[in-house]
Design a protein around this motif. Structure first.
Motif, PDB file in Angstrom:
ATOM      1  N   GLY A  73       0.785  -1.196   0.133  1.00 36.08           N
ATOM      2  CA  GLY A  73      -0.051  -0.112  -0.037  1.00 36.08           C
ATOM      3  C   GLY A  73       0.894   1.411   0.142  1.00 36.08           C
ATOM      4  N   ALA A  74       2.042   1.332  -0.710  1.00 35.42           N
ATOM      5  CA  ALA A  74       3.053   2.217  -0.906  1.00 35.42           C
ATOM      6  C   ALA A  74       2.293   3.738  -1.095  1.00 35.42           C
ATOM      7  CB  ALA A  74       4.003   2.194  -1.671  1.00 35.42           C
ATOM      8  N   LEU A  75       2.496   4.681  -0.304  1.00 36.20           N
ATOM      9  CA  LEU A  75       1.997   5.937  -0.475  1.00 36.20           C
ATOM     10  C   LEU A  75       2.577   6.831  -1.807  1.00 36.20           C
ATOM     11  CD1 LEU A  75       2.017   7.103   3.271  1.00 36.20           C
ATOM     12  CD2 LEU A  75       0.171   6.169   1.972  1.00 36.20           C
ATOM     13  N   PHE A  76       3.870   6.758  -1.888  1.00 36.78           N
ATOM     14  CA  PHE A  76       4.590   7.165  -3.046  1.00 36.78           C
ATOM     15  C   PHE A  76       5.360   6.021  -3.617  1.00 36.78           C
ATOM     16  CE2 PHE A  76       4.459  10.774  -0.194  1.00 36.78           C
ATOM     17  CZ  PHE A  76       3.665  11.666  -0.767  1.00 36.78           C
ATOM     18  N   GLU A  77       5.737   6.539  -5.003  1.00 34.14           N
ATOM     19  CA  GLU A  77       6.675   5.463  -5.725  1.00 34.14           C
ATOM     20  C   GLU A  77       8.015   5.658  -4.777  1.00 34.14           C
ATOM     21  OE1 GLU A  77       8.746   5.072  -9.926  1.00 34.14           O
ATOM     22  OE2 GLU A  77       6.759   5.832  -9.939  1.00 34.14           O
ATOM     23  N   GLY A  78       8.742   4.656  -4.353  1.00 38.24           N
ATOM     24  CA  GLY A  78       9.799   4.837  -3.766  1.00 38.24           C
ATOM     25  C   GLY A  78       9.564   4.468  -2.158  1.00 38.24           C
ATOM     26  N   HIS A  79       8.324   4.378  -1.764  1.00 38.41           N
ATOM     27  CA  HIS A  79       7.983   3.953  -0.562  1.00 38.41           C
ATOM     28  C   HIS A  79       8.765   2.649  -0.185  1.00 38.41           C
ATOM     29  CE1 HIS A  79       4.859   4.117   2.939  1.00 38.41           C
ATOM     30  NE2 HIS A  79       6.001   3.462   3.279  1.00 38.41           N
ATOM     31  N   LEU A  80       9.769   2.714   0.681  1.00 33.40           N
ATOM     32  CA  LEU A  80      10.504   1.480   1.166  1.00 33.40           C
ATOM     33  C   LEU A  80      10.414   1.299   2.638  1.00 33.40           C
ATOM     34  CD1 LEU A  80      13.733   1.806  -1.144  1.00 33.40           C
ATOM     35  CD2 LEU A  80      11.713   0.814  -1.561  1.00 33.40           C
ATOM     36  N   LEU A  81      10.558  -0.371   2.792  1.00 36.78           N
ATOM     37  CA  LEU A  81      10.714  -0.368   4.238  1.00 36.78           C
ATOM     38  C   LEU A  81      12.153  -1.185   4.618  1.00 36.78           C
ATOM     39  CD1 LEU A  81       7.137  -2.340   4.983  1.00 36.78           C
ATOM     40  CD2 LEU A  81       7.805   0.082   5.439  1.00 36.78           C
ATOM     41  N   ILE A  82      12.802  -0.831   5.441  1.00 40.99           N
ATOM     42  CA  ILE A  82      13.970  -1.729   6.035  1.00 40.99           C
ATOM     43  C   ILE A  82      13.573  -2.503   7.117  1.00 40.99           C
ATOM     44  CG2 ILE A  82      16.247  -1.518   6.984  1.00 40.99           C
ATOM     45  CD1 ILE A  82      16.663   1.264   5.798  1.00 40.99           C
TER      46      ILE A  82
END
Length: 192
Positions: free
Chosen positions: A40-49
């Motif tokens: 459910g990324a908010l923006f392109e490039g929304h990542l999780l570590i």
């Protein structure tokens, strides 16, 4: 940990469907961490570590793990800045052993990285939060040792903060970002 979506090296996270093709969200992996596109990324490039080992929060990381985390985080920030020509914020809803959830949907340490145009500090203040500057990520260990939950925020200028919110709200930062940028639905479950 049993039934944790993040504990199986990212193999149990929800895949991305693109034109009928199933794609893995995991985009990077090393001996301690993997990096995933946020569900459910908010923006392109929304990542999780996400650490491979089960931790409740970054505050539970030992020194060696924090050093590897900071190195990975810095590399990803540079890639996102270059790719999207935007600044990058980071946040974590750190769950404490005794305090219950801090607003995280998945009770396994994970830090969000998002390329954005500007700081969220004004919106955080408007939500009645107390913002305390911290010197380093190592300061999160004090919360983990006490068993308290926390909200961690790294602003676009790389300054670090602990956010105190009187009422714990699930997905606090997702809601804040969706409100700021008029993105509509903030709950990642409903954005899939």
């Amino acid at each position: 940990m049993e039934n944790c979506k993040f504990c199986n090296g990212g193999n149990d996270i929800i895949p991305i469907m693109n034109q009928g093709i199933v794609l893995n969200r995991k985009i990077y992996e090393d001996e301690k961490f993997y990096v995933s596109v946020s569900a459910g990324a908010l923006f392109e490039g929304h990542l999780l570590i996400i650490p491979k080992k089960h931790y409740l929060s970054v505050g539970e990381f030992g020194q060696n793990v924090i050093e590897k985390f900071l190195h990975l985080q810095e590399g990803l920030i540079q890639i996102l800045k270059q790719q999207y020509n935007k600044e990058v914020i980071c946040f974590e809803h750190g769950t404490g052993k005794f305090a219950g959830t801090s607003g995280a949907s998945v009770i396994h340490a994970h830090v969000h990285l998002l390329p954005v145009k500007d700081s969220l500090i004004p919106e955080i203040k408007m939500n009645g939060c107390i913002i305390t500057s911290i010197g380093s990520v190592y300061d999160l260990q004090k919360c983990a040792e006490s068993g308290e939950s926390y909200i961690f925020y790294q602003d676009i200028n790389r300054k670090l903060f602990m956010i105190e919110k009187k009422e714990k709200q699930s997905q606090f930062f997702r809601k804040l970002i969706c409100d700021k940028y008029n993105l509509g639905e903030w709950d990642w479950h409903k954005r899939l």
